[in-house]
Motif scaffolding. Structure first.
Motif, PDB file in Angstrom:
ATOM      1  N   UNK B 338     -34.779  60.367 -39.669  1.00 45.59           N
ATOM      2  CA  UNK B 338     -34.970  59.224 -38.749  1.00 45.59           C
ATOM      3  C   UNK B 338     -33.622  58.944 -37.863  1.00 45.59           C
ATOM      4  N   UNK B 340     -31.557  56.177 -35.515  1.00 44.20           N
ATOM      5  CA  UNK B 340     -31.259  54.881 -35.496  1.00 44.20           C
ATOM      6  C   UNK B 340     -31.115  54.605 -33.941  1.00 44.20           C
ATOM      7  N   UNK B 341     -31.547  53.750 -33.339  1.00 46.26           N
ATOM      8  CA  UNK B 341     -31.501  53.285 -31.856  1.00 46.26           C
ATOM      9  C   UNK B 341     -30.589  52.262 -32.065  1.00 46.26           C
TER      10      UNK B 341
ATOM     11  N   UNK C 122     -34.947  54.182 -45.921  1.00 42.65           N
ATOM     12  CA  UNK C 122     -34.665  52.701 -45.155  1.00 42.65           C
ATOM     13  C   UNK C 122     -33.137  52.788 -44.683  1.00 42.65           C
ATOM     14  N   UNK C 160     -27.504  49.734 -38.950  1.00 43.46           N
ATOM     15  CA  UNK C 160     -28.599  50.732 -38.813  1.00 43.46           C
ATOM     16  C   UNK C 160     -28.329  52.146 -39.358  1.00 43.46           C
ATOM     17  N   UNK C 161     -27.073  52.160 -40.177  1.00 40.58           N
ATOM     18  CA  UNK C 161     -27.110  53.455 -40.678  1.00 40.58           C
ATOM     19  C   UNK C 161     -28.188  53.769 -41.914  1.00 40.58           C
ATOM     20  N   UNK C 162     -28.270  55.109 -42.049  1.00 42.67           N
ATOM     21  CA  UNK C 162     -29.206  55.397 -43.313  1.00 42.67           C
ATOM     22  C   UNK C 162     -28.309  55.768 -44.287  1.00 42.67           C
ATOM     23  N   UNK C 164     -27.960  58.295 -46.116  1.00 39.04           N
ATOM     24  CA  UNK C 164     -27.366  59.860 -46.206  1.00 39.04           C
ATOM     25  C   UNK C 164     -26.160  59.917 -45.272  1.00 39.04           C
ATOM     26  N   UNK C 165     -25.960  58.800 -44.347  1.00 38.37           N
ATOM     27  CA  UNK C 165     -24.828  58.968 -43.456  1.00 38.37           C
ATOM     28  C   UNK C 165     -23.649  58.017 -43.876  1.00 38.37           C
TER      29      UNK C 165
END
Lengths: 319, 660, 340
Positions: B338, B340-341, C122, C160-162, C164-165
């Motif tokens: 996904x 992210x914007x 998420x 806004x990171x996920x 895994x980042x």
């Protein structure tokens, strides 16, 4: 059940509506918006002819739907009203299913002019090495030409799928022929065998029928067997072998009929009168199959072409 | 027995354990069985009048169900009709969009240009340019080869069947993870369904639902659903404990936990399940046309019927391409990260793919009104290689026959027919006894009881001879599959390049509709057992290749290095280290090969044989449910017997090797 | 620390096996180790009783398989104890209905997990807001509170990171933010830093201390790292084979280990940072010099130089500067290096 009910309601509604209409036309077409379902099978002539009939009906204003079906189960479906019309019912392969369905309420919508035949068949080149093969005794004389590793020294007869209701092993026994009948699983297998043998000019005798696309692609002839009579199957003394029953061939002129759901007459009276008049001859059927099998048209295109070529025939059905 | 045991211990990986089995048990069974036949005819061939008429009972039951069964004033028929009606709505809508058009509103279907570009845009959104190009080109093929309408018919069934199958599969999978009772019922049912040839499901579906698009879709759904359920079970059960606990500690109700934690977390596994559903649905396309599905499958069978092999190949390729497109799209979606914007990204930027598609849709809709070619490509503009392919196949068979003919005759007469006669002669007490002994030796009492009683059931229900012919065909084919497949697998494991090519061929062989192979096979090998076996080979060799490759790939590097360090020659390393380690995995491949071969017998029935596959195929047009179902279960039973024996053996080996 | 008891465990047992309840009944609620072994049962938690006071940091430590993780899961009812009683703020949590339990978890409890337990699909913001979303709090409100929490743990700008980042340490910050988002009364941490590199681990421990100074929660903290325990705990409970072997302050544990097992743990403990001067002082003599005294609450590490460099006992004073005792070189050496 539900659909029948809906149709019944619809037909009552239309008849009431018709009764109320003052300018009493013969019938306002369509009498019902429900689609007329035409059965389609998987051989060429049937596909073209079903489209021809379907097109005639849609031009009259009917909603037409095509549903593919199996050649045996279709009759039960027609009796139940799941499907409504079949343009080609063959005596040779569908007689018992057809008659059983008629008992269950399916309507026999009359026979075509065309006659059908299902019999042993040889490509013409066979006659070069076995000149008398056009009848069963001549064929039997050179049975060894048709032998394969498994059947040797007997000849091999490539028979139809076992469930097509033809017991050729019995016929071979009754006529004391030097052949072994093997069964394929599906018609396509017959043609693959034929094509392979034909390309190599190898002797082959196999099951075939007419009208069929094969006659437009391969040159060949049916093998004549003793013309059957009812006694053939009951009286051993009858026929070439005085000690066996079943020593005869298939009828050379079998019927080709139309089958219909019993509700058509009430639901779509005008359509019903047309369907009863639909009638094809052998030549017309062969022409239809030829367009697809040789000229490479789709069945839909062939149907249009056929209708253009035979406008007077169709006019006769519609009046 | 003690001696056998010690050899087993001493060289646990030698694979010679089988040879060291106390063979005397088999001798006793064989001698005893043959002796019995002299006492009573029935021991050689079970008398027909002692066959349990289960076939007739089942057929009558289904006839009763279809015609008379009722609860109160609602007949079972009403129920099946209600299901049909329910399923027909979404199908009709999809069909209207894709190829029928919405008649009451006078709206045409979506123009093919829009579908092709739309698929490409979807591909770009999910996986970038390369995917976009690939899926776009594949869809373009459907149009320029004149297969558009039929492809859209097939696609309609797929697009409706897939979500339904996925939803039911998901539901059942969830049930299994939540209730032990449901698991106890559903899991073995899936095992049985997987082992039963698809064709066997068709018979009851036809009896209860009739012919046509909807029953075909229903059969497809039934068949495509189990993999989804399996993946759902796997996915839910492998969600990390931490994640579940964090969900529960956040105060999730069980329902919130399922929908907000467990399912999203197992997205990848679920997508894999969806992918499987798609592939299975497309595998059913041709078979489903036997019960009235229109579209590519029906056209393909028709082409074969007319001996237009080239056309059939093009239609088959269309099915493969639709499968591959959906496969790539679902897979890419599963692995898609996904993005992210940032808050400043504009609405247009975020939805550029959707907006572009809408734009194209509107433009093509309008343009199609003026240029009909945009709505559907006219036949003049389409393209086919059908005749060329036909010609090539015919020329090939014509020229190759001279070489193949004698070989075919030799194999058939000198090898196959004697083996067949042996199987047909085999008295049942001998075979059942040998299966029992093998079952006992490999897996103890439970395996013995299961396998032997399954074989007995086949006999008691009157399927002995077709079953013997099935075993003969399948096992002859499997032997050849192993002889061909294992070396190819070994070769593939040696070189990445060969592996890549091999795996692509394997994938294609498995998706390509197997019906098409039959025609050239018959042309070259004539109707006969060898044709059956060769057709089975084309399909069933794949798992033998794949599992051999995987088994050898999984040999730990350390082990290989140790072998080299110990001074093994490459040959010694292979035979003494790698092969023994890979054997259990390869045996699982053999297991799969047997399953595939069994499934293929229902399709090779079209060539002509007298095995169980033929029984199923015959049952279809005559609506003989008992015959079809029992023959299908008979095939499943043979599969289960083979599976249990091989798995028991492989488990033993694996344990000895210390893997798992 | 206050006297108010937040959590109270009484004779908690968690037994695994075919029929745990029946097994416990047969043995009158107190099965012996032999009974467990002979009947094939595993006593993951055996007869554990303790209290946690409001605002206290209780650290449960033990080796893997000692039952500490099972114990924390009994208190949160992620696992159901076989027998015993656990009161949470005076209510027996073992008889709580599923609905009450969910309410309790939604408002009173927060938990941090060893492997973070983040939802991979998420974003950071959405992960932290998750417990609030579950409660049905509207998006604006929950995002506002989640943002505050993210700021609090120092991840501002990465909403806004996920997962895994993010690095492991950052992921655990998200885990911490999430567990605090509902403003729980009690904070459970199950080996929160064990999956992190040693350097990051220390950094996160500092972060934890900073947060606790700010929030003053009641904390139950699980670890297998004794140093970590001594660094953060008010009291430490040591578990072995399902039993609570000793429960005391780190200082008591180092100075008076209950048995060899505890002594073994305590041996490598940083005694200079655990033992207070007060614990090793003796009553002050009349003639103790009063120059440069040391404070009683100081750790001995801080006082060591002064005491060891003095050639006489050093005076110990309290916060008001009043003398409370004295400490000499000998006592200091013994305390620093253990009983020699």
């Amino acid at each position: 059940m539900k659909r029948n009910l809906k149709l019944a309601v619809a037909s009552i509604a239309t008849s009431v509506a018709m009764a109320l209409t003052l300018n009493a036309h013969a019938a306002d077409v369509p009498e019902s918006d429900e689609p007329i379902i035409i059965v389609q099978n998987n051989w060429t002539s049937q596909l073209v002819l079903s489209n021809v009939v379907g097109n005639v009906l849609s031009e009259l204003g009917y909603e037409v739907e095509y549903v593919p079906s199996d050649s045996q189960l279709q009759f039960t479906a027609i009796a139940n009203g799941d499907m409504h019309f079949q343009v080609e019912a063959w005596e040779g392969s569908m007689k018992s299913a057809f008659e059983k369905a008629v008992e269950e309420g399916m309507v026999d919508a009359g026979a075509h002019e065309a006659v059908t035949r299902e019999e042993w068949w040889i490509p013409n080149y066979v006659l070069e090495t076995c000149p008398d093969a056009t009848n069963w005794e001549g064929l039997n004389a050179c049975a060894d030409q048709f032998a394969t590793a498994e059947t040797s020294p007997k000849g091999r007869f490539v028979g139809p799928p076992a469930d097509w209701g033809k017991n050729y092993a019995d016929r071979v026994n009754s006529l004391e022929m030097d052949f072994e009948a093997i069964n394929v699983g599906q018609a396509a297998t017959l043609w693959a065998e034929l094509q392979s043998a034909y390309d190599r000019k190898e002797p082959i005798v196999l099951f075939n029928w007419t009208p069929n696309f094969i006659e437009s692609k391969f040159e060949g002839t049916f093998v004549d067997f003793p013309e059957p009579a009812p006694e053939c199957f009951t009286d051993a003394a009858w026929g070439p072998n005085p000690n066996a029953t079943g020593d005869c061939g298939a009828p050379r002129g079998g019927w080709l009929k139309k089958a219909a759901w019993s509700g058509i007459a009430d639901t779509w009276p005008k359509a019903w009168s047309v369907l009863q008049r639909v009638n094809f001859s052998n030549a017309q059927i062969a022409a239809a199959a030829l367009m697809v099998d040789v000229d490479g048209m789709s069945p839909e295109e062939a149907a249009e072409q056929w209708a253009a070529d035979n406008a007077d025939v169709i006019a006769g059905w519609v009046e | 027995m003690d001696i056998a045991h010690t050899t087993d211990e001493a060289r646990p990986w030698s694979g010679r354990a089988l040879l060291a089995l106390p063979l005397w048990q088999f001798f006793v069974v064989i001698a005893g069985g043959i002796l019995l036949t002299t006492l009573w005819e029935g021991f050689a061939r079970w008398p027909d009048d002692l066959v349990i008429p289960m076939k007739e009972w089942i057929t009558r039951f289904f006839e009763w169900l279809g015609k008379e069964a009722a609860i109160g004033s609602y007949s079972f028929k009403d129920f099946t009709r209600a299901i049909s009606d329910l399923l027909s709505y979404p199908l009709e809508w999809t069909e209207a969009l894709l190829y029928r058009g919405i008649k009451p509103l006078g709206l045409p279907p979506i123009p093919w240009v829009a579908v092709v570009l739309g698929t490409a845009i979807l591909g770009h959104w999910i996986g970038g340019w390369r995917l976009a190009l690939f899926v776009g080109a594949s869809m373009l093929y459907l149009s320029i080869f004149g297969l558009w309408k039929d492809s859209m018919r097939t696609l309609s069934i797929v697009l409706v069947a897939v979500p339904i199958a996925a939803a039911i599969g998901l539901f059942l999978g969830i049930r299994v993870t939540r209730s032990k009772r449901a698991a106890a019922i559903i899991t073995p049912m899936f095992d049985l369904m997987q082992a039963t040839p698809h064709m066997a499901y068709l018979v009851p579906v036809v009896v209860l639902f009739g012919f046509g698009q909807v029953p075909a879709m229903l059969a497809t759904v039934i068949f495509a659903m189990p993999p989804m359920a399996r993946c759902a079970i796997l996915g839910i059960q492998t969600v990390p404990q931490d994640v579940i606990e964090s969900g529960r500690m956040s105060g999730c109700t069980p329902r919130q936990l399922l929908w907000k934690v467990q399912l999203p977390t197992s997205k990848k596994t679920l997508m894999l399940g969806l992918n499987q559903v798609v592939m299975q649905t497309l595998a059913m396309v041709v078979i489903a046309s036997l019960v009235g599905a229109s579209g590519l499958g029906q056209k393909l069978l028709f082409s074969l019927q007319q001996l237009r092999l080239g056309a059939a190949v093009e239609q088959g390729l269309a099915i493969v391409l639709i499968a591959v497109v959906l496969d790539r799209l679902t897979q890419a979606y599963a692995y898609r990260e996904t993005i992210h914007y940032s808050a400043t990204t504009s609405f247009f930027q975020r939805h550029k793919h959707l907006l572009l598609f809408l734009f194209i849709l509107i433009v093509t809709f309008i343009a199609a009104n003026f240029h009909k070619e945009l709505a559907i490509l006219p036949k003049k503009m389409t393209f086919t290689l059908g005749r060329e392919i036909d010609f090539a196949v015919r020329e090939f068979s014509k020229n190759a026959y001279d070489y193949i003919g004698p070989v075919r005759d030799f194999i058939t007469v000198s090898i196959l027919l004697p083996i067949r006669d042996f199987y047909l002669w085999l008295p049942w007490p001998v075979l059942v006894g040998c299966i029992a002994v093998a079952g006992y030796r490999l897996g103890g009492f439970p395996v013995m009881t299961l396998t032997a009683s399954l074989m007995l059931a086949i006999m008691l229900f009157g399927f002995w001879e077709p079953a013997m012919l099935t075993i003969y065909l399948v096992f002859s084919a499997v032997v050849i599959c192993i002889l061909i497949g294992v070396p190819i697998g070994v070769l593939a494991s040696r070189s990445e390049r060969i592996a890549k090519v091999t795996m692509t061929i394997c994938d294609t062989l498995q998706t390509f509709p197997s019906f098409i192979y039959l025609i050239p096979v018959i042309m070259l090998f004539k109707v006969g057992d060898l044709s059956n076996i060769i057709a089975i080979l084309a399909y069933a060799t794949v798992p033998a290749v794949r599992y051999t490759y995987l088994g050898l790939k999984r040999v730990p590097e350390v082990l290989k290095e140790a072998a080299i360090a110990n001074g093994c020659t490459p040959r010694q390393k292979f035979w003494k280290v790698e092969m023994p380690f890979a054997i259990p995995e390869i045996m699982l491949g053999v297991n799969q090969t047997i399953m595939m071969a069994l499934a293929m017998t229902a399709i090779t029935a079209l060539i002509g044989s007298r095995d169980l596959g033929q029984e199923i195929y015959r049952a279809l047009p005559t609506a003989d449910t008992g015959r079809g179902l029992l023959a299908g279960l008979g095939i499943a039973a043979i599969g289960i017997i083979a599976d249990r024996l091989i798995s028991a053996w492989a488990t033993k080996k694996k344990k000895n090797l210390g893997i798992e | 620390m206050s006297d108010q008891v937040q959590i109270s465990c009484r004779n908690v047992w968690k037994v695994f096996g075919p029929d745990p309840a029946g097994f416990m009944k047969r043995h009158g609620g107190q099965p012996t180790t032999e009974a467990l072994a002979s009947e094939g049962y595993i006593g993951a938690v055996q007869d554990v009783s303790f209290d946690v006071g409001a605002g206290e940091i209780l650290i449960v430590m033990g080796l893997s398989g000692s039952g500490k993780s099972t114990l924390i899961r009994c208190i949160t009812r992620l696992n159901d104890p076989t027998t015993g009683e656990i009161d949470f703020e005076g209510n027996n949590i073992l008889t709580a209905k599923p609905k009450e339990l969910i309410e309790l978890r939604r408002h009173k409890m927060g938990m941090v997990f060893q492997n973070f337990g983040l939802l991979p699909h998420r974003s950071v913001l959405s992960n932290v807001a998750f417990p609030l979303e579950i409660q049905g709090i509207d998006r604006r409100e929950r995002n506002k509170r989640a943002k505050e929490m993210i700021e609090l743990v120092g991840l501002g700008g990465r909403e806004d990171y996920f997962p895994r980042e993010l690095s492991g340490g950052q992921q655990q910050r998200v885990g911490i933010a999430r567990s605090l988002a509902v403003e729980p009364d009690v904070w459970f941490l199950d080996e929160p830093f064990s999956a992190l590199d040693p350097l990051i681990r220390t950094e996160m421990q500092d972060e934890f201390i900073r947060l606790q100074q700010l929030l003053k929660k009641t904390i139950v903290f699980i670890t297998h790292d004794f140093e970590e325990a001594t660094r953060l705990a008010d009291r430490i409970g040591i578990m072995k084979d399902g039993r609570l072997v000793q429960l005391s302050t780190p200082e008591q544990m180092v100075l008076h280990p209950a048995n060899d097992y505890v002594a073994e743990f305590a041996r490598n403990a940083p005694r200079d940072r655990i033992i207070s001067v007060k614990a090793i002082m003796e009553p002050a003599a009349q003639n103790t010099p009063t120059d440069h005294p040391v404070t009683g609450t100081d750790r001995i590490g801080a006082a060591a130089e002064r005491v060891l460099t003095a050639d006489h006992p050093v005076l110990v004073i309290d916060h008001e500067g009043l003398p409370v005792g004295q400490v000499d070189r000998h006592a200091m050496t013994k305390a620093l290096f253990g009983a020699v």
